[in-house]
Design a protein around this motif. Sequence first.
Motif: not given
Lengths: 316, 615
Positions: A224, A231, A235, A237, A239, A276-278, B257
């Motif tokens: 991922n 990009r 960015l 991200s 959650c 973006e999703t994490v 992460e």
Amino acid sequence: MRNAGYSMEKIKKQRENIMNHESDIMNQKKVGAAMVVGGGIGGMQAALDLAESGIKVYLVETKPCIGGVMSQLDKTFPTNDCAMCTMAPRLVEIGRHKDIEIITLADVEDIEGQPGNFTVTLKKRPRYVDEEKCTGCALCVNNCPVRNIIYTEPEKEELKLSDEDLQRVRVIINNYKNKKGTLVPVLQDISSQYRYLPAEVLRYVADELGYPLSQVYRLATFYNAFSLEPRGKYLISICLGTACHVKGGPSIVEALGRELGIKPGETTEDMNFTLETVRCIGCCGLSPVMKINEDLYGKVTQKKVPGIINEYRTKT
Amino acid sequence: MNNQNIQPINEQTGKHYRMHLMLCAGTGCVSNKSFKIKEVLEKELKKQNLQDEVLVVMTGCNGFCALGPVMVVKPDGFFYQQLQEDDIPHLVEEHFLKGRPVKKLMYTPPEEKEPIPKMMEIGFFARQRLIALKNRGLIDPENIDEYIARDGYKALAKVLTKMAPLEVIEEVKKSGLRGRGGAGFPTGLKWELCRKAKPKSKKQNTKYIICNADEGDPGAFMDRSIIESDPHGVLEGMIIGAYAIGANNGYIYIRAEYPLAMERLELAIKQAEDYGLLGENIFDTGFNFDIKIQKGAGAFVCGEETSLMASIEGRPPEPRQRPPFPAQSGLWGMPTNINNVETWATVPSIINRGAEWFASIGTEKSKGTKVFSLVGKINNTGLVEVPMGTTLREIIYDIGGGIPDGKEFKAVQTGGPSGGCIPKEMLDLPIDYERLAEVGSIMGSGGMIVLDEDSCMVDIAKYFLQFTNDESCGKCNSCREGSEALLEILDKISNGKGEEGDIEFLEELGQAIKDASLCGLGQTLPNPVLSTLRHFRDEYEQHIKHKKCPAGVCKALVQYFVDEEKCTGCMLCAKNCPQDAITGKRKEPHTIDQDKCIKCNMCYEVCKFNAIQRK
Ligand SMILES: Cc1cc2nc3c(=O)[nH]c(=O)nc-3n(C[C@H](O)[C@H](O)[C@H](O)COP(=O)(O)O)c2cc1C
Ligand code: FES
């Protein structure tokens, strides 16, 4: 047998015929032979089972030889058994069985009759070899001059890497030369330099490190963290881990979407923001959590979103 | 190096300070600007000329993340929370200069008036028992001397100089320690299998040790926290394990992460190497061991051991059939032992304090303590470490402080995407591996997500299915296609298109996926669906038969209304509505235009009077 030359329509008609003659079936004379169409592993096993129960079998195959797809496989799912080890004994047995007649290079043209007594018309293509006399010694195969034409690699397209790119990528690759298991770290370094994986760079890496391009792409699309698209400058991200989900993460995604006019995975036209999703960044105590480049925002609400985004808008 | 170097070092600088301010520098508190607080604190201390009396120490994650940034004043143990830059001058002057603790910055439990001044008097901390997290908030994780001062590397010294490898394994076996990464396999047994495994060949006789820090469970963060607050504890555990097994190379696989954790690990490895605790000839015993860090790239399945090893090797990270188990043929075909971060971090304490001590904590089959990440709809979110066998009620109410805003507790989700939901009827369930399995959930890595009356169980099941469907590597059919099929039906149900028979089909399909999948991901992926079906079947039926979502989550099934009794006409909702769907005059009840409403939930969030209803 995809090009058996026998249409679905015909089969349907045949079935209707059979249904209409249902009552006749009992009176028909039955024939003690069966035809198996298709000489893959399934057909082979069926032929063997039938022959073992004393039925004469015609095994029909469109290709020049039986074996089908399985002969091209290394291992089989889910047991990881060797494909050839499963197949080879059956091949030999079929070849030797006195009640199995193999008809290769043949297509089914027509089927008539009813269960118990069919007449099948086959169209057999020529083999150009006298089947009676050939022993399968392979001598002719090895000596055929046409088969032995030398394979030449198609000419490669010129790689269009600028000097600057070349230098950057060289530095990364040199860090990992002659080490084991380096493809992922190399991709990670490229990703952190370029913020995505440019196509030309991937081709260069594949060449330099000696990996097939397909494998490079397989890894690049599996993880991922990699993106094949450029990009934006920031960015975002957001959650969507479990804690953030139950505390309203999805509504933050929507609020961001309304604010920026993009969906997750997209970039704004001015190349400023990418959404973006994490799945969890390990700050579940502060959920819902959002990260913009390296800055972390905890306990985000829909209401706070426009303010946060504006901070970055004024920065650009 | 020799053993003398391993001696408690009193102070970092040799100086004596009257007070230590332990300021949290875990990821959560850093995001709440704890480094800025440190700067201001030091400036203010200097202003008051206290810089030689009071020292600010940046510690790892303190655990009480919801209140960040937090600070503990040693030696008295005063606990300050939610510090802002503006509070600091007052705090320094009042407490550190004049000795009058500042009440305003202390923690007050919800629905109480008096603040609790000291850390150990707060329920959240008082009821925990720390083993894996023993050094959290007490040391500077970036300084090996502080770890050593708290008996760090003492266990390693003992093992290397006084114990034979088999004795170490015996000790770990006796302690009853089980893997904290999910499956709960006995750690000592695993080590023994790897120790006894035959090398691949005479020439290739290496063995490997791996620390699994891929922490894929969304909602669990104990591995990150352990590494950030006590990286040397993990290293020490690994070196002990390597000695017991006879391995000379180690890997730590950490997810991308966690940049801060990675940084601290790198530093810790470097320091340990400088001190001769890693590398060649450790403690002059002829034992060599080195550790490398491998960064993940965001794939859940990489947490699975065979997939993790494939990822290190640079192959596509897909799980493979076991046997052969990693202990026989793991990384690059060599015998490999893989354990979770928390498992490794527990090992030094077992060696130091003995197997009997460890085995005396916990339940019959689950020994010791377990760290849980208590998150979701709960007052005290954070990390808690409790003995095995502690009941859910104790964790959620005594430690967690109950559910916020007076809502009702509904269920707790454990074990992440492989786990299940435990309903409120089972609040008195003692938590250990066996009991959780009995009620259809698993221990997993220790994520504990609390759900209240506003959480919809169909939505939770759907959430996890979306997760596993995304993360399935696609190697085996039943997992790849099965998750898709399950998700499709759940989607249908939550959109109000559920039909009679869907529930039975979910159950049948779930069982089939369990039976037919290749790795743990597929084998456990139906658990969230099956366990919610088991305990909350009526909620599914409400969705299917009456097309209602009782919790008001499934958008297709709810509408937003203004409760005219409660609405004061403050206009807050109207101002915030992105669609301008709310109209009404000041001081008069508002109305929502259902045609314009996109159900974004904004009005529900901003209303201060609970006047917005979801039906
Ligand atoms: C899909 C899947 C994901 C996993 N993710 C993790 C993980 O994130 N962290 C972890 O420590 N173990 C994870 N595991 C368990 C590992 O495979 C392995 O059992 C564990 O690391 C062994 O360590 P332990 O004996 O100390 O528990 C996962 C397993 C599966 C099937
Ligand atoms: S669930 Fe969002 S940070 Fe963990």
